[in-house]
Design a protein around this motif. Structure first.
Motif, PDB file in Angstrom:
ATOM      1  N   SER A 142      50.394  80.864  11.179  1.00  0.00           N
ATOM      2  CA  SER A 142      48.872  80.868  11.337  1.00  0.00           C
ATOM      3  C   SER A 142      48.523  79.882  10.246  1.00  0.00           C
ATOM      4  O   SER A 142      47.162  79.379  10.470  1.00  0.00           O
ATOM      5  N   HIS A 143      49.124  79.511   9.128  1.00  0.00           N
ATOM      6  CA  HIS A 143      48.746  78.149   8.077  1.00  0.00           C
ATOM      7  C   HIS A 143      49.030  77.548   9.273  1.00  0.00           C
ATOM      8  O   HIS A 143      47.395  76.572   8.357  1.00  0.00           O
ATOM      9  N   ALA A 144      49.510  77.115   9.820  1.00  0.00           N
ATOM     10  CA  ALA A 144      49.596  75.419  10.330  1.00  0.00           C
ATOM     11  C   ALA A 144      48.528  75.146  10.810  1.00  0.00           C
ATOM     12  O   ALA A 144      47.611  74.573  11.454  1.00  0.00           O
ATOM     13  N   ASP A 145      48.017  76.314  11.974  1.00  0.00           N
ATOM     14  CA  ASP A 145      46.905  76.620  12.907  1.00  0.00           C
ATOM     15  C   ASP A 145      45.546  76.158  12.248  1.00  0.00           C
ATOM     16  O   ASP A 145      44.920  75.472  12.869  1.00  0.00           O
ATOM     17  N   ALA A 146      45.389  77.140  11.453  1.00  0.00           N
ATOM     18  CA  ALA A 146      44.187  77.259  10.491  1.00  0.00           C
ATOM     19  C   ALA A 146      44.145  75.700   9.472  1.00  0.00           C
ATOM     20  O   ALA A 146      42.599  75.047   9.739  1.00  0.00           O
ATOM     21  N   LEU A 147      45.143  74.955   8.999  1.00  0.00           N
ATOM     22  CA  LEU A 147      44.802  73.978   8.821  1.00  0.00           C
ATOM     23  C   LEU A 147      44.707  73.148   9.285  1.00  0.00           C
ATOM     24  O   LEU A 147      43.606  71.671   9.373  1.00  0.00           O
ATOM     25  N   LEU A 148      45.345  72.971  10.800  1.00  0.00           N
ATOM     26  CA  LEU A 148      44.908  72.018  11.949  1.00  0.00           C
ATOM     27  C   LEU A 148      43.364  72.454  12.030  1.00  0.00           C
ATOM     28  O   LEU A 148      42.548  71.180  12.706  1.00  0.00           O
ATOM     29  N   THR A 149      43.504  73.367  12.170  1.00  0.00           N
ATOM     30  CA  THR A 149      42.072  73.315  12.636  1.00  0.00           C
ATOM     31  C   THR A 149      40.395  72.391  11.423  1.00  0.00           C
ATOM     32  O   THR A 149      39.787  71.768  12.360  1.00  0.00           O
ATOM     33  N   ARG A 150      40.606  72.851  10.590  1.00  0.00           N
ATOM     34  CA  ARG A 150      40.027  72.176   9.258  1.00  0.00           C
ATOM     35  C   ARG A 150      39.734  70.659   9.101  1.00  0.00           C
ATOM     36  O   ARG A 150      38.966  70.159   9.328  1.00  0.00           O
TER      37      ARG A 150
END
Length: 431
Positions: A255-263
């Protein structure tokens, strides 16, 4: 030596360089005021990445090794910084004890120790090397391939002091990051200066604390220059504990990896950057066997979990639980001798004293270079470490580019000072 930069001379990094050069008086005053309020780490180093559109530190070391990669031309800067650092801490200092890592067979590492001995000897101190390795029971002289010699001597602990036989230091310099734990022999030294402090070691230190401090520093510095702090700051997320064996925490990591990639994608779109975003997954408390893993899609976390899952029937161990962070990946567009390169800046007290390029011919621009097979090419700081050349075309001047490295390195050093203040277990005593 100036590396070949793939980016065009009109790219964003050159706009940032121009902004920094135009603001040099304000920048130096800003640092000066910071050091009036905060104590810099005794020594440190920063790994920096130049993506062409952003320049940011990706790792800050408070027990820097690799001093042997600094050239003889850099030594006067290091000696002057060492004198300033010692004078602030213990003006009457006479004896300095260096405590190295417990791997006396590694001659590359010991060359680094020999260089530290040389620097502090030239700074006016009697310097000896004391080993806390139980295997060192008598003085052991080791000849190094470069012609230097290091003598490891067993430390002697009294009730309140640490030293060697017939050698009583007022200051002890640790060149070990304590990743194996804090030896009791280093604790409760009430009458000696221990540098860096024990809470700078990995048993207590967390990269997420440093990144939090650096985020604060980059915002304040960005406001000073009128720039987006993202241009000098790698975004991050603290994941917490992950157990690849049981699967606990893997969903949080994903979840953190996905959110950071989105940012990151949003930022790339904002700046018209056509590169593929990526993040790196790494240990929050020092380096682990997992190393630094590049992730370009959150779905890759599943493969990462399978790779690090213990084999069926393997004994369970506490080491399976890893404290992890996800950090924005910063490309390096620098090349030296056709190898991917990143600058590493070395600092002592509040001064930049030198550095080198870490170069790896077998790695890609989005991968970790801190692995076996890397080579080291000195930065030409000796030409001009702190003297940028006003009017020079951005990206074309070595002193200007190195000044940029030094500014970013010092920002990481300011963040380290914030970090150490925030995590000091004895801070309440002085309030």
């Amino acid at each position: 030596m100036v590396p070949h930069l793939v980016t065009a001379l009109t790219g964003p990094i050159n706009e940032l360089e121009q902004r920094v050069l135009d603001s040099t008086p304000a920048i130096e005053r800003w640092f000066r005021l910071e050091w009036m309020e905060h104590t810099p780490p005794f020594y440190s180093s920063a790994d920096i990445r130049n993506a062409g559109f952003k320049l940011a530190p990706v790792d800050t070391n408070l027990y820097p090794r690799g001093w042997n990669h600094l050239t003889h031309e850099m030594l006067p800067l290091a000696v002057q910084a060492a004198q300033a650092a010692i004078e602030k801490i213990c003006p009457e200092a006479r004896n300095l004890l260096v405590i190295p890592e417990n791997h006396s067979r590694n001659t590359f590492y010991l060359a680094n120790v020999a260089q530290l001995v040389r620097i502090f000897h030239m700074a006016g101190l009697n310097v000896r090397v004391g080993s806390i390795d139980p295997a060192i029971k008598s003085p052991k002289k080791i000849e190094l391939p470069n012609g230097d010699t290091v003598c490891l001597e067993p430390v002697v602990r009294s009730k309140r002091r640490l030293g060697l036989k017939h050698f009583d230091p007022c200051t002890i310099l640790l060149n070990t990051d304590l990743s194996a734990g804090v030896p009791g022999i280093l604790e409760e030294l009430y009458e000696q200066y221990l540098l860096p402090p024990l809470h700078a070691g990995w048993p207590m230190r967390r990269k997420s604390n440093h990144l939090h401090s650096y985020e604060e520093v980059s915002k304040r510095f960005g406001k000073l220059l009128g720039i987006d702090p993202w241009l000098i700051n790698p975004m991050y997320a603290k994941v917490g504990e992950v157990n690849f064996g049981s699967g606990d925490g893997v969903d949080v990591l994903t979840s953190h990896a996905d959110a950071l990639l989105t940012r990151i994608r949003r930022k790339y779109k904002e700046y018209g950057i056509n590169e593929k975003p990526f993040v790196v997954v790494k240990s929050d408390n020092g380096r682990s066997e997992m190393g630094v893993v590049t992730v370009r899609d959150a779905k890759e976390i599943e493969a990462l979990a399978r790779k690090h899952k213990p084999r069926s029937g393997a004994a369970k161990s506490p080491a399976e639980r890893l404290e992890l962070i996800v950090q924005e990946g910063v490309l390096t567009k620098e090349r030296v001798h056709d190898g991917v390169a990143e600058p590493v800046v070395y600092m002592m007290d509040r001064y930049v004293v030198g550095g080198f390029y870490r170069v790896h011919a077998d790695r890609n621009p989005d991968e970790d270079l801190k692995i076996p097979g890397a080579s080291f090419v000195p930065l030409a700081f000796s030409e001009s470490a702190h003297l940028p050349q006003p009017g020079a075309k951005p990206g074309a001047s070595a002193p200007n580019r190195f000044y940029m490295y030094g500014v970013i390195g010092r920002l990481a050093m300011v963040a380290a000072s914030y970090e150490l203040e925030a995590t000091n277990p004895d801070a309440e005593i002085y309030e």
